[in-house]
Write a protein that holds these residues in place. Structure first.
Motif, PDB file in Angstrom:
ATOM      1  N   HIS A   1      30.813  42.637  35.072  1.00 12.63           N
ATOM      2  CA  HIS A   1      32.215  43.019  34.945  1.00 12.63           C
ATOM      3  C   HIS A   1      33.048  41.743  34.826  1.00 12.63           C
ATOM      4  CE1 HIS A   1      31.156  47.124  36.088  1.00 12.63           C
ATOM      5  NE2 HIS A   1      30.501  46.628  37.121  1.00 12.63           N
ATOM      6  N   HIS A   2      33.925  41.707  33.839  1.00 10.42           N
ATOM      7  CA  HIS A   2      34.774  40.540  33.592  1.00 10.42           C
ATOM      8  C   HIS A   2      36.220  40.870  33.940  1.00 10.42           C
ATOM      9  CE1 HIS A   2      31.706  38.355  31.100  1.00 10.42           C
ATOM     10  NE2 HIS A   2      31.260  39.593  30.949  1.00 10.42           N
ATOM     11  N   TYR A   3      36.920  39.873  34.534  1.00 15.91           N
ATOM     12  CA  TYR A   3      38.326  40.034  34.896  1.00 15.91           C
ATOM     13  C   TYR A   3      39.063  38.753  34.526  1.00 15.91           C
ATOM     14  CZ  TYR A   3      36.337  43.816  37.674  1.00 15.91           C
ATOM     15  OH  TYR A   3      35.647  44.940  38.070  1.00 15.91           O
ATOM     16  N   ARG A   4      40.034  38.865  33.606  1.00 14.95           N
ATOM     17  CA  ARG A   4      40.817  37.711  33.187  1.00 14.95           C
ATOM     18  C   ARG A   4      42.233  37.854  33.716  1.00 14.95           C
ATOM     19  NH1 ARG A   4      40.303  36.387  27.116  1.00 14.95           N
ATOM     20  NH2 ARG A   4      38.266  35.664  27.905  1.00 14.95           N
ATOM     21  N   PHE A   5      42.633  36.888  34.541  1.00 16.01           N
ATOM     22  CA  PHE A   5      43.930  36.917  35.199  1.00 16.01           C
ATOM     23  C   PHE A   5      45.004  36.289  34.314  1.00 16.01           C
ATOM     24  CE2 PHE A   5      40.946  37.760  38.469  1.00 16.01           C
ATOM     25  CZ  PHE A   5      41.611  38.443  39.469  1.00 16.01           C
ATOM     26  N   PRO A   6      46.280  36.546  34.622  1.00 15.42           N
ATOM     27  CA  PRO A   6      47.361  36.041  33.766  1.00 15.42           C
ATOM     28  C   PRO A   6      47.360  34.527  33.596  1.00 15.42           C
ATOM     29  CG  PRO A   6      48.206  37.714  35.262  1.00 15.42           C
ATOM     30  CD  PRO A   6      46.799  37.426  35.690  1.00 15.42           C
ATOM     31  N   ASP A   7      46.864  33.800  34.599  1.00 15.18           N
ATOM     32  CA  ASP A   7      46.840  32.334  34.498  1.00 15.18           C
ATOM     33  C   ASP A   7      45.635  31.810  33.736  1.00 15.18           C
ATOM     34  OD1 ASP A   7      44.810  32.839  36.284  1.00 15.18           O
ATOM     35  OD2 ASP A   7      45.663  31.677  37.941  1.00 15.18           O
ATOM     36  N   GLY A   8      44.816  32.719  33.173  1.00 18.60           N
ATOM     37  CA  GLY A   8      43.649  32.314  32.411  1.00 18.60           C
ATOM     38  C   GLY A   8      42.355  32.294  33.205  1.00 18.60           C
ATOM     39  N   LEU A   9      42.447  32.405  34.522  1.00 20.30           N
ATOM     40  CA  LEU A   9      41.242  32.445  35.346  1.00 20.30           C
ATOM     41  C   LEU A   9      40.409  33.672  35.001  1.00 20.30           C
ATOM     42  CD1 LEU A   9      39.572  31.492  37.868  1.00 20.30           C
ATOM     43  CD2 LEU A   9      41.041  33.037  39.217  1.00 20.30           C
ATOM     44  N   GLU A  10      39.110  33.487  34.806  1.00 20.61           N
ATOM     45  CA  GLU A  10      38.223  34.617  34.571  1.00 20.61           C
ATOM     46  C   GLU A  10      37.163  34.664  35.670  1.00 20.61           C
ATOM     47  OE1 GLU A  10      34.950  36.141  31.306  1.00 20.61           O
ATOM     48  OE2 GLU A  10      36.846  35.308  30.558  1.00 20.61           O
ATOM     49  N   LEU A  11      37.086  35.788  36.339  1.00 21.30           N
ATOM     50  CA  LEU A  11      36.080  36.017  37.367  1.00 21.30           C
ATOM     51  C   LEU A  11      35.117  37.091  36.886  1.00 21.30           C
ATOM     52  CD1 LEU A  11      38.315  36.079  40.587  1.00 21.30           C
ATOM     53  CD2 LEU A  11      37.015  34.153  39.659  1.00 21.30           C
ATOM     54  N   THR A  12      33.872  36.992  37.309  1.00 25.41           N
ATOM     55  CA  THR A  12      32.882  38.003  36.949  1.00 25.41           C
ATOM     56  C   THR A  12      32.235  38.560  38.203  1.00 25.41           C
ATOM     57  OG1 THR A  12      31.132  36.340  36.705  1.00 25.41           O
ATOM     58  CG2 THR A  12      32.375  36.949  34.715  1.00 25.41           C
TER      59      THR A  12
END
Length: 250
Positions: free
Chosen positions: A183-194
């Motif tokens: 699962h990928h999550y891209r935050f408004p500041d560009g940070l991407e967590l999986t």
């Protein structure tokens, strides 16, 4: 597997924002009301949406989850004081203490085979005779993993502060009955967590066999939230209601 949606506070917030009350919650509340069940266990309660609703409906609710970050989010919600929250797993359940036990949100697919067998034995011990075990899982016959790619799953998730996280899911080819997922999550500041998972799919026959071996009798199996038979409708679920059989005395 990491399961960051339950353990990383940033992903817990995203998870909670996306999982709002839905028809599955209405289903579980209706099923719970079908029979008297003063004492209820919510195993794998996550951020506590259903546990709090059951407590507000008058049940004595014990909610158990191994993820402390998810429980922290649950405890911050209105009505959470009515619930007993326990950071733990099926090994921590008290014996003969519940009239009904629920595992919702496809908790069962996150359990390996040894964990699944252990959980069922522990749940049988935690329930009184004739107590109900109620849970849901994905029906492997629906082959949901075939739609797990970015093009099909990309979606915006709006957080409480109005910011938007872009999320999508990518699944790999099944390895037997296990499907690896990222699962990928891209935050408004560009940070991407999986967040990674290995999802174990069990069909109706396997669920019935494992429940029988653990001391349960299957009462109902539905294929959707409208109580359709398995294979009918479009929900792609296996929703099981099982009854704790009397214990055998050696």
């Amino acid at each position: 597997m990491w399961h960051g949606e339950y353990r990383d506070p940033r992903l817990v917030e995203v998870f909670d924002a996306e999982r709002v009350w839905g028809w599955e919650d209405d289903f579980f509340m209706r099923v719970l009301a079908d029979r008297m069940a003063p004492r209820v266990l919510d195993l794998g309660c996550g951020t506590g949406r259903l546990a709090i609703a059951m407590a507000e409906a008058g049940h004595e609710v014990t909610a158990v989850d191994p993820a402390g970050a998810a429980l922290d989010a649950a405890r911050r919600k209105p009505g959470s004081a009515r619930v007993q929250w326990i950071e733990g797993s099926f090994e921590d359940l008290p014996s003969q203490s519940f009239d009904a036990a629920l595992m919702t949100g496809h908790v069962v697919q996150h359990l390996s085979d040894p964990e699944w067998s252990g959980a069922l034995r522990a749940l049988r011990d935690a329930l009184v005779t004739d107590g109900r075990l109620i849970f849901d899982g994905p029906d492997p016959a629906a082959r949901p993993w075939e739609g797990w790619d970015r093009a099909a799953t990309e979606r915006p998730i709006v957080l409480a502060d109005g910011s938007v996280v872009l999320a999508w899911t990518e699944g790999a080819a099944p390895a037997g009955d296990v499907v690896p997922v990222v699962h990928h999550y891209r935050f408004p500041d560009g940070l991407e967590l999986t967040s990674t998972s290995a999802l174990r799919f069990r069909d109706e026959a396997e669920l019935r066999g494992s429940l029988r071996a653990a001391g349960f009798r299957v009462d109902q199996v539905y294929g959707g939230w409208g109580r359709e038979p398995p294979g009918l409708g479009h929900d792609g679920e296996l929703i099981v209601i099982a009854i704790a059989e009397p214990r055998l005395i050696p």
